[in-house]
Design an enzyme around this catalytic site. Structure first.
Site, PDB file in Angstrom:
ATOM      1  N   ARG A 211      50.283  33.392  39.343  1.00 19.48           N
ATOM      2  CA  ARG A 211      49.024  33.446  40.096  1.00 19.48           C
ATOM      3  C   ARG A 211      47.813  33.388  39.171  1.00 19.48           C
ATOM      4  O   ARG A 211      47.697  34.145  38.222  1.00 19.48           O
ATOM      5  CB  ARG A 211      48.977  34.720  40.957  1.00 19.48           C
ATOM      6  CG  ARG A 211      49.896  34.595  42.166  1.00 19.48           C
ATOM      7  CD  ARG A 211      49.917  35.841  42.977  1.00 19.48           C
ATOM      8  NE  ARG A 211      50.469  36.963  42.217  1.00 19.48           N
ATOM      9  CZ  ARG A 211      50.435  38.208  42.647  1.00 19.48           C
ATOM     10  NH1 ARG A 211      49.865  38.502  43.790  1.00 19.48           N
ATOM     11  NH2 ARG A 211      50.973  39.158  41.914  1.00 19.48           N
TER      12      ARG A 211
ATOM     13  N   ASN B 285      38.691  47.098  35.798  1.00 24.38           N
ATOM     14  CA  ASN B 285      39.068  45.705  35.556  1.00 24.38           C
ATOM     15  C   ASN B 285      37.927  44.917  34.906  1.00 24.38           C
ATOM     16  O   ASN B 285      38.182  44.006  34.109  1.00 24.38           O
ATOM     17  CB  ASN B 285      39.547  45.054  36.855  1.00 24.38           C
ATOM     18  CG  ASN B 285      40.989  45.448  37.165  1.00 24.38           C
ATOM     19  OD1 ASN B 285      41.645  46.091  36.348  1.00 24.38           O
ATOM     20  ND2 ASN B 285      41.483  45.082  38.321  1.00 24.38           N
TER      21      ASN B 285
ATOM     22  N   CYS C   3      43.703  40.081  39.642  1.00 21.76           N
ATOM     23  CA  CYS C   3      42.845  41.261  39.624  1.00 21.76           C
ATOM     24  C   CYS C   3      41.634  41.073  38.715  1.00 21.76           C
ATOM     25  O   CYS C   3      40.501  41.056  39.164  1.00 21.76           O
ATOM     26  CB  CYS C   3      43.632  42.474  39.130  1.00 21.76           C
ATOM     27  SG  CYS C   3      45.203  42.652  39.961  1.00 21.76           S
TER      28      CYS C   3
ATOM     29  N   VAL D 196      48.118  50.033  38.897  1.00 14.84           N
ATOM     30  CA  VAL D 196      49.373  49.792  38.166  1.00 14.84           C
ATOM     31  C   VAL D 196      49.418  48.391  37.564  1.00 14.84           C
ATOM     32  O   VAL D 196      48.849  47.454  38.098  1.00 14.84           O
ATOM     33  CB  VAL D 196      50.594  49.992  39.094  1.00 14.84           C
ATOM     34  CG1 VAL D 196      50.772  51.455  39.413  1.00 14.84           C
ATOM     35  CG2 VAL D 196      50.450  49.183  40.380  1.00 14.84           C
TER      36      VAL D 196
ATOM     37  N   ARG E 204      36.548  53.095  15.013  1.00 10.55           N
ATOM     38  CA  ARG E 204      35.931  53.032  16.341  1.00 10.55           C
ATOM     39  C   ARG E 204      35.852  51.596  16.889  1.00 10.55           C
ATOM     40  O   ARG E 204      35.061  51.324  17.778  1.00 10.55           O
ATOM     41  CB  ARG E 204      34.529  53.667  16.296  1.00 10.55           C
ATOM     42  CG  ARG E 204      34.571  55.196  16.252  1.00 10.55           C
ATOM     43  CD  ARG E 204      33.234  55.819  16.019  1.00 10.55           C
ATOM     44  NE  ARG E 204      32.672  55.483  14.712  1.00 10.55           N
ATOM     45  CZ  ARG E 204      33.062  56.034  13.559  1.00 10.55           C
ATOM     46  NH1 ARG E 204      34.009  56.962  13.555  1.00 10.55           N
ATOM     47  NH2 ARG E 204      32.512  55.677  12.414  1.00 10.55           N
TER      48      ARG E 204
ATOM     49  N   GLY F 221      44.099  35.455  33.565  1.00 10.78           N
ATOM     50  CA  GLY F 221      44.741  35.120  34.833  1.00 10.78           C
ATOM     51  C   GLY F 221      45.081  36.344  35.651  1.00 10.78           C
ATOM     52  O   GLY F 221      44.597  37.449  35.384  1.00 10.78           O
TER      53      GLY F 221
ATOM     54  N   THR G 151      34.979  51.065  52.426  1.00 16.91           N
ATOM     55  CA  THR G 151      35.647  52.144  53.170  1.00 16.91           C
ATOM     56  C   THR G 151      34.771  52.563  54.357  1.00 16.91           C
ATOM     57  O   THR G 151      35.274  52.820  55.458  1.00 16.91           O
ATOM     58  CB  THR G 151      35.903  53.344  52.236  1.00 16.91           C
ATOM     59  OG1 THR G 151      36.552  52.858  51.056  1.00 16.91           O
ATOM     60  CG2 THR G 151      36.789  54.395  52.883  1.00 16.91           C
TER      61      THR G 151
ATOM     62  N   LYS H 218      37.529  51.448  40.424  1.00 15.43           N
ATOM     63  CA  LYS H 218      38.540  50.380  40.319  1.00 15.43           C
ATOM     64  C   LYS H 218      37.919  49.092  39.773  1.00 15.43           C
ATOM     65  O   LYS H 218      38.466  48.439  38.873  1.00 15.43           O
ATOM     66  CB  LYS H 218      39.137  50.129  41.709  1.00 15.43           C
ATOM     67  CG  LYS H 218      39.991  48.900  41.815  1.00 15.43           C
ATOM     68  CD  LYS H 218      41.283  49.043  41.065  1.00 15.43           C
ATOM     69  CE  LYS H 218      42.008  47.731  40.947  1.00 15.43           C
ATOM     70  NZ  LYS H 218      43.307  47.858  40.348  1.00 15.43           N
TER      71      LYS H 218
HETATM   72  N1  SAJ Z   1      44.687  39.217  28.433  1.00 15.82           N
HETATM   73  C1  SAJ Z   1      44.124  38.634  27.287  1.00 15.82           C
HETATM   74  N2  SAJ Z   1      43.933  39.428  26.192  1.00 15.82           N
HETATM   75  C2  SAJ Z   1      44.264  40.742  26.180  1.00 15.82           C
HETATM   76  C3  SAJ Z   1      44.806  41.319  27.328  1.00 15.82           C
HETATM   77  C4  SAJ Z   1      45.009  40.532  28.457  1.00 15.82           C
HETATM   78  O1  SAJ Z   1      43.805  37.441  27.271  1.00 15.82           O
HETATM   79  O2  SAJ Z   1      44.065  41.380  25.126  1.00 15.82           O
HETATM   80  C5  SAJ Z   1      44.887  38.374  29.628  1.00 15.82           C
HETATM   81  C6  SAJ Z   1      46.366  38.286  30.070  1.00 15.82           C
HETATM   82  O3  SAJ Z   1      47.048  37.286  29.356  1.00 15.82           O
HETATM   83  C7  SAJ Z   1      46.207  37.973  31.537  1.00 15.82           C
HETATM   84  C8  SAJ Z   1      44.923  38.728  31.943  1.00 15.82           C
HETATM   85  O4  SAJ Z   1      44.249  39.000  30.735  1.00 15.82           O
HETATM   86  O5  SAJ Z   1      45.995  36.590  31.741  1.00 15.82           O
HETATM   87  C9  SAJ Z   1      45.149  40.013  32.688  1.00 15.82           C
HETATM   88  O6  SAJ Z   1      46.250  40.721  32.151  1.00 15.82           O
HETATM   89  P1  SAJ Z   1      46.277  42.310  31.998  1.00 15.82           P
HETATM   90  O7  SAJ Z   1      47.594  42.687  31.444  1.00 15.82           O
HETATM   91  O8  SAJ Z   1      45.082  42.757  31.248  1.00 15.82           O
HETATM   92  O9  SAJ Z   1      46.063  42.870  33.467  1.00 15.82           O
HETATM   93  P2  SAJ Z   1      46.755  42.629  34.910  1.00 15.82           P
HETATM   94  O10 SAJ Z   1      45.905  41.633  35.657  1.00 15.82           O
HETATM   95  O11 SAJ Z   1      48.195  42.359  34.817  1.00 15.82           O
HETATM   96  O12 SAJ Z   1      46.556  44.093  35.554  1.00 15.82           O
HETATM   97  C10 SAJ Z   1      45.261  44.669  35.619  1.00 15.82           C
HETATM   98  C11 SAJ Z   1      45.319  46.081  35.006  1.00 15.82           C
HETATM   99  N3  SAJ Z   1      43.983  46.616  34.807  1.00 15.82           N
HETATM  100  C12 SAJ Z   1      43.569  47.107  33.607  1.00 15.82           C
HETATM  101  O13 SAJ Z   1      44.290  47.128  32.628  1.00 15.82           O
HETATM  102  C13 SAJ Z   1      42.200  47.667  33.543  1.00 15.82           C
HETATM  103  C14 SAJ Z   1      46.099  46.977  35.960  1.00 15.82           C
HETATM  104  O14 SAJ Z   1      46.095  48.328  35.501  1.00 15.82           O
HETATM  105  C15 SAJ Z   1      45.508  46.917  37.376  1.00 15.82           C
HETATM  106  O15 SAJ Z   1      46.205  47.743  38.294  1.00 15.82           O
HETATM  107  C16 SAJ Z   1      45.610  45.489  37.836  1.00 15.82           C
HETATM  108  O16 SAJ Z   1      44.811  44.676  36.958  1.00 15.82           O
HETATM  109  C17 SAJ Z   1      45.095  45.428  39.278  1.00 15.82           C
HETATM  110  O17 SAJ Z   1      45.942  45.378  40.188  1.00 15.82           O
HETATM  111  O18 SAJ Z   1      43.878  45.523  39.510  1.00 15.82           O
END
Ligand code: SAJ
Length: 420
Positions: free
Chosen positions: A338, A215, A265, A160, A251, A262, A125, A211
């Site tokens: 993607r 992630n 993000c 999101v 816990r 994948g 920023t 942010k």
């Molecule tokens: N995945 C696993 N095991 C899990 C959860 C997810 O293998 O227990 C894998 C999914 O199959 C996928 C990848 O992780 O390949 C990512 O999927 P996701 O649902 O965890 O996340 P995204 O990439 O769709 O979205 C994330 C989110 N971030 C978090 O949950 C911390 C979202 O809130 C963010 O806005 C987004 O990244 C972003 O735009 O940064």
């Protein structure tokens, strides 16, 4: 406070955000370098796939609240939601943000607010503020005049979940990181237009790191689950049963192992932290390495099953062996390919020289990268009927519904715990 808002970048985040402002009767000018995206939006349609977004876009374009163009126009607030990929060597590529700043600089005017939403390394920023100041020496910026600057600048990351964007844009809490108190105040007032979650105030650097931290937290925790899955495989323990048992502890909350991580993000953002402090970001880097290795590990399992088929002399050579790949998208119940580990594994299976059968209920057309290996997407039924080996790569709802049929198959590789 703001009647005209300009959104720079009309992709997966920019378009839904622009639409939200427009649905609250703000005049929104959407800007994108992609002429096709601009034309599609101006027809009231969308060029991306996101549930419920099409109806909203159609309504706001028809009512005249959202208009798209390729060239920035004057506005009171500018939001930037452009991609921040990384280059070879995992270095952040800020060229899209730099191009966005060059595009808006000529139309900036005293009193404007500029908000960066793109996921960015800490300090971006401040860089944006400097690029704008260099382009417009006639205006003052926060690094020069702080609270009384002509242009105020903030960092407000989106968070999101793809597939739930419309809902989460409204309900999620939002981190508002101004370069000054004034910028924070102005940005909070702007997002209040449609955000029902809390608007939590901080500074720009903390918001940038927040942010990346969110992630990375998820990536590290998925890596833990993926590492467990590989250890358990060697120890002959069902990892999904194990995780269910361990999660009974009040816990403990282990995530789910899968075919890899994948999307655009979680597989990218942790590298921005690693790049900022390579010496100390050891767990974060290691988690990326574990998750990046998982597709290769699944491929090795497929190779073992192919060898088993060949050893039984059912088929003469690898080109006779048929392998069904269940799921291509990067996570369940979406059509987004993607950075999909499932797609990567499927491509690598096909390049082994066997006959690959791709099943993906959420898309109709075979992705380009698979076209040289097979001619079309198969149905689950067709694939189960033909395949010698079945590799489950994504836990789609339709596969869960057919789990009893899938279970009948003799050679199954389950990378996502579909079979329990
Ligand atoms: N995945 C696993 N095991 C899990 C959860 C997810 O293998 O227990 C894998 C999914 O199959 C996928 C990848 O992780 O390949 C990512 O999927 P996701 O649902 O965890 O996340 P995204 O990439 O769709 O979205 C994330 C989110 N971030 C978090 O949950 C911390 C979202 O809130 C963010 O806005 C987004 O990244 C972003 O735009 O940064």
């Amino acid at each position: 406070m703001f009647d005209t808002i300009s959104m720079i970048g009309l992709g997966y985040i920019g378009l839904p955000t622009a639409t939200m402002f427009a649905s609250r009767k703000k005049k929104v000018i959407g800007v994108d370098v992609n002429q096709h995206a601009v034309d599609t939006i101006n027809q009231g349609k969308i060029h991306i796939i996101e549930p419920d977004l099409d109806i909203l876009v159609q309504a706001v374009v028809q009512q005249g609240f959202l208009r798209a163009t390729t060239k920035p126009e004057p506005a009171e607030a500018f939001l930037i939601a452009v991609p921040t990929p990384f280059t070879d060597g995992h270095k952040p590529d800020l060229s899209y943000i730099k191009a966005a700043s060059a595009a808006i600089a000529p139309v900036l005017a005293k009193g404007n607010l500029v908000i960066l939403e793109s996921t960015s390394p800490v300090g971006t920023t401040e860089k944006l503020a400097q690029w704008l100041a260099d382009a417009r020496p006639d205006l003052s910026f926060p690094q020069q005049k702080q609270e009384s600057a002509d242009i105020q600048i903030a960092y407000c990351p989106e968070r999101v979940l793809p597939g739930k964007v419309v809902q989460e844009l409204v309900s999620n809490d939002r981190v508002i990181g101004g370069m000054t108190r004034t910028a924070t105040f102005m940005a909070a007032a702007l997002y209040k237009t449609f955000v029902q979650g809390d608007l939590v105030e901080t500074n720009a650097r903390t918001a940038e790191m927040c942010k990346l931290t969110e992630n990375s937290f998820r990536d590290v925790n998925i890596a833990f689950a993926n590492e467990l899955s590989m250890i358990c495989d060697r120890l002959d323990i069902n990892v999904w049963e194990l995780i269910n048992l361990a999660n009974r502890h009040p816990r403990v909350n282990i995530l789910q192992p899968g075919a890899g991580v994948g999307g655009h993000c979680i597989a990218v953002d942790p590298w921005f932290i690693v790049d900022s402090d390579p010496e100390q970001a050891r767990i974060i880097r290691m988690a990326r390495e574990v998750n990046e290795h998982k597709p290769q590990w699944v491929l090795e399992k497929v190779k073992i099953s192919i060898a088993e088929v060949l050893s039984k002399k059912i088929n003469k050579s690898i080109s006779d062996v048929k392998v069904a790949c269940l799921g291509l998208s990067f996570k369940p119940d979406i059509d987004d390919l993607r950075e999909s580990p499932a797609l990567e594994i499927t491509r690598n299976i096909a390049s082994l020289g066997c006959q690959m059968i791709a099943v993906e209920p959420n898309i109709k057309l075979l992705p380009d990268s698979l076209k040289k290996y097979c001619s079309q997407i198969a149905t689950l039924e067709e694939a189960l009927g033909l395949a010698d080996v079945v590799c489950i790569l994504v836990k789609h709802r339709t596969f869960i519904d057919s789990v009893n049929e899938i279970k009948k198959h003799k050679l199954l590789i389950d990378s996502v715990g579909l079979l329990g």
